[in-house]
Motif scaffolding. Structure first.
Motif, PDB file in Angstrom:
ATOM      1  N   PHE A 293       0.844  -1.201   0.000  1.00 51.88           N
ATOM      2  CA  PHE A 293       0.000   0.000   0.000  1.00 51.88           C
ATOM      3  C   PHE A 293       0.880   1.252   0.000  1.00 51.88           C
ATOM      4  CE2 PHE A 293      -2.192   3.420   2.180  1.00 51.88           C
ATOM      5  CZ  PHE A 293      -3.443   3.423   1.583  1.00 51.88           C
ATOM      6  N   ARG A 294       1.844   1.295   0.889  1.00 48.93           N
ATOM      7  CA  ARG A 294       2.708   2.468   1.009  1.00 48.93           C
ATOM      8  C   ARG A 294       3.460   2.740  -0.296  1.00 48.93           C
ATOM      9  NH1 ARG A 294       7.584   3.826   1.236  1.00 48.93           N
ATOM     10  NH2 ARG A 294       8.412   1.737   1.280  1.00 48.93           N
ATOM     11  N   ARG A 295       3.941   1.697  -0.924  1.00 46.17           N
ATOM     12  CA  ARG A 295       4.732   1.851  -2.148  1.00 46.17           C
ATOM     13  C   ARG A 295       3.904   2.301  -3.350  1.00 46.17           C
ATOM     14  NH1 ARG A 295       8.616  -3.545  -2.255  1.00 46.17           N
ATOM     15  NH2 ARG A 295       9.674  -3.093  -0.288  1.00 46.17           N
ATOM     16  N   HIS A 296       2.667   1.858  -3.440  1.00 41.44           N
ATOM     17  CA  HIS A 296       1.934   2.012  -4.697  1.00 41.44           C
ATOM     18  C   HIS A 296       0.664   2.847  -4.635  1.00 41.44           C
ATOM     19  CE1 HIS A 296       4.734  -0.751  -6.504  1.00 41.44           C
ATOM     20  NE2 HIS A 296       4.548  -1.571  -5.490  1.00 41.44           N
ATOM     21  N   PHE A 297       0.228   3.244  -3.448  1.00 43.31           N
ATOM     22  CA  PHE A 297      -1.038   3.985  -3.343  1.00 43.31           C
ATOM     23  C   PHE A 297      -1.046   5.256  -4.183  1.00 43.31           C
ATOM     24  CE2 PHE A 297      -3.598   7.406  -1.728  1.00 43.31           C
ATOM     25  CZ  PHE A 297      -4.856   6.837  -1.771  1.00 43.31           C
ATOM     26  N   THR A 298      -0.030   6.074  -4.050  1.00 45.48           N
ATOM     27  CA  THR A 298      -0.028   7.369  -4.733  1.00 45.48           C
ATOM     28  C   THR A 298      -0.154   7.206  -6.241  1.00 45.48           C
ATOM     29  OG1 THR A 298       1.256   8.360  -2.946  1.00 45.48           O
ATOM     30  CG2 THR A 298       1.256   9.529  -5.046  1.00 45.48           C
ATOM     31  N   ALA A 299       0.590   6.285  -6.819  1.00 41.89           N
ATOM     32  CA  ALA A 299       0.539   6.089  -8.272  1.00 41.89           C
ATOM     33  C   ALA A 299      -0.827   5.569  -8.721  1.00 41.89           C
ATOM     34  CB  ALA A 299       1.634   5.130  -8.712  1.00 41.89           C
ATOM     35  N   ILE A 300      -1.386   4.630  -7.984  1.00 40.78           N
ATOM     36  CA  ILE A 300      -2.695   4.087  -8.358  1.00 40.78           C
ATOM     37  C   ILE A 300      -3.771   5.147  -8.197  1.00 40.78           C
ATOM     38  CG2 ILE A 300      -4.471   2.428  -7.639  1.00 40.78           C
ATOM     39  CD1 ILE A 300      -2.140   0.434  -7.224  1.00 40.78           C
ATOM     40  N   HIS A 301      -3.713   5.881  -7.121  1.00 44.59           N
ATOM     41  CA  HIS A 301      -4.715   6.934  -6.884  1.00 44.59           C
ATOM     42  C   HIS A 301      -4.610   8.016  -7.959  1.00 44.59           C
ATOM     43  CE1 HIS A 301      -6.761  10.341  -5.042  1.00 44.59           C
ATOM     44  NE2 HIS A 301      -7.504   9.413  -4.457  1.00 44.59           N
ATOM     45  N   ARG A 302      -3.396   8.418  -8.299  1.00 43.28           N
ATOM     46  CA  ARG A 302      -3.195   9.445  -9.326  1.00 43.28           C
ATOM     47  C   ARG A 302      -3.748   8.979 -10.675  1.00 43.28           C
ATOM     48  NH1 ARG A 302       2.312  10.277  -9.088  1.00 43.28           N
ATOM     49  NH2 ARG A 302       1.920  11.595  -7.286  1.00 43.28           N
ATOM     50  N   TYR A 303      -3.495   7.723 -11.022  1.00 46.24           N
ATOM     51  CA  TYR A 303      -4.004   7.152 -12.274  1.00 46.24           C
ATOM     52  C   TYR A 303      -5.538   7.181 -12.295  1.00 46.24           C
ATOM     53  CZ  TYR A 303      -4.871   3.738 -15.971  1.00 46.24           C
ATOM     54  OH  TYR A 303      -5.320   3.099 -17.100  1.00 46.24           O
ATOM     55  N   ALA A 304      -6.149   6.723 -11.212  1.00 46.01           N
ATOM     56  CA  ALA A 304      -7.616   6.700 -11.140  1.00 46.01           C
ATOM     57  C   ALA A 304      -8.190   8.113 -11.145  1.00 46.01           C
ATOM     58  CB  ALA A 304      -8.066   5.953  -9.888  1.00 46.01           C
ATOM     59  N   ALA A 305      -7.546   9.045 -10.457  1.00 50.13           N
ATOM     60  CA  ALA A 305      -8.045  10.422 -10.400  1.00 50.13           C
ATOM     61  C   ALA A 305      -8.011  11.079 -11.771  1.00 50.13           C
ATOM     62  CB  ALA A 305      -7.227  11.234  -9.401  1.00 50.13           C
ATOM     63  N   ALA A 306      -6.981  10.782 -12.547  1.00 54.77           N
ATOM     64  CA  ALA A 306      -6.866  11.383 -13.879  1.00 54.77           C
ATOM     65  C   ALA A 306      -7.974  10.889 -14.809  1.00 54.77           C
ATOM     66  CB  ALA A 306      -5.499  11.054 -14.485  1.00 54.77           C
ATOM     67  N   ARG A 307      -8.481   9.707 -14.558  1.00 55.99           N
ATOM     68  CA  ARG A 307      -9.498   9.134 -15.434  1.00 55.99           C
ATOM     69  C   ARG A 307     -10.909   9.203 -14.873  1.00 55.99           C
ATOM     70  NH1 ARG A 307      -4.783   8.022 -16.215  1.00 55.99           N
ATOM     71  NH2 ARG A 307      -3.890   7.303 -18.165  1.00 55.99           N
TER      72      ARG A 307
END
Length: 93
Positions: A52-66
Motif C-alpha cells: 500500500f505504502r509503495r503504490h497507493f499514490t501512483a494508483i490513486h493518481r491514475y484513477a483520479a486522472a481518469r
C-alpha cells in the motif's frame, strides 16, 4: 476515510492494519521486492501495508486522472482486491 489525490495519506491516519512493521517478523526491509513483501504477507497480513505504502499514490493518481472523484473508492477497492487475492501472485515473475 476519504483521501485527496493532492495529498498522500498521512500514515498516522491509516488503520493500524495498514501500518507496516519493519524489522524482525514485520514487513521487512524497504529494499525488499514486492514479491518478497507479498510472500511474507501470506503469513503476516499486516506486512501487506508496505505494498500500500509503495503504490497507493501512483494508483490513486491514475484513477483520479481518469475518474475524478471516484478515485478514492477505486484505489481502496484496488488494494482490497489485491490483498484478498495475494496468494495468487506469481512470485517468479
Amino acid at each position: 476515510m476519504r483521501l485527496s489525490s493532492d495529498h498522500p495519506p498521512d500514515r498516522a491516519l491509516l488503520d493500524p492494519v495498514l501500518t507496516p512493521r519493519l524489522g524482525a517478523g514485520g514487513a521487512g526491509s524497504p529494499d525488499d521486492t514486492d514479491a518478497e513483501v507479498i510472500r511474507r504477507s501470506l503469513h503476516d497480513p499486516e506486512g501487506f501495508a508496505e505494498i500500500f505504502r509503495r503504490h497507493f499514490t501512483a494508483i490513486h493518481r491514475y484513477a483520479a486522472a481518469r475518474l475524478g472523484a471516484a478515485a478514492d473508492d477505486v484505489a481502496a477497492e484496488t488494494f482490497l482486491a489485491a490483498f484478498r487475492q495475494r496468494e495468487r501472485y506469481r512470485n517468479r515473475r
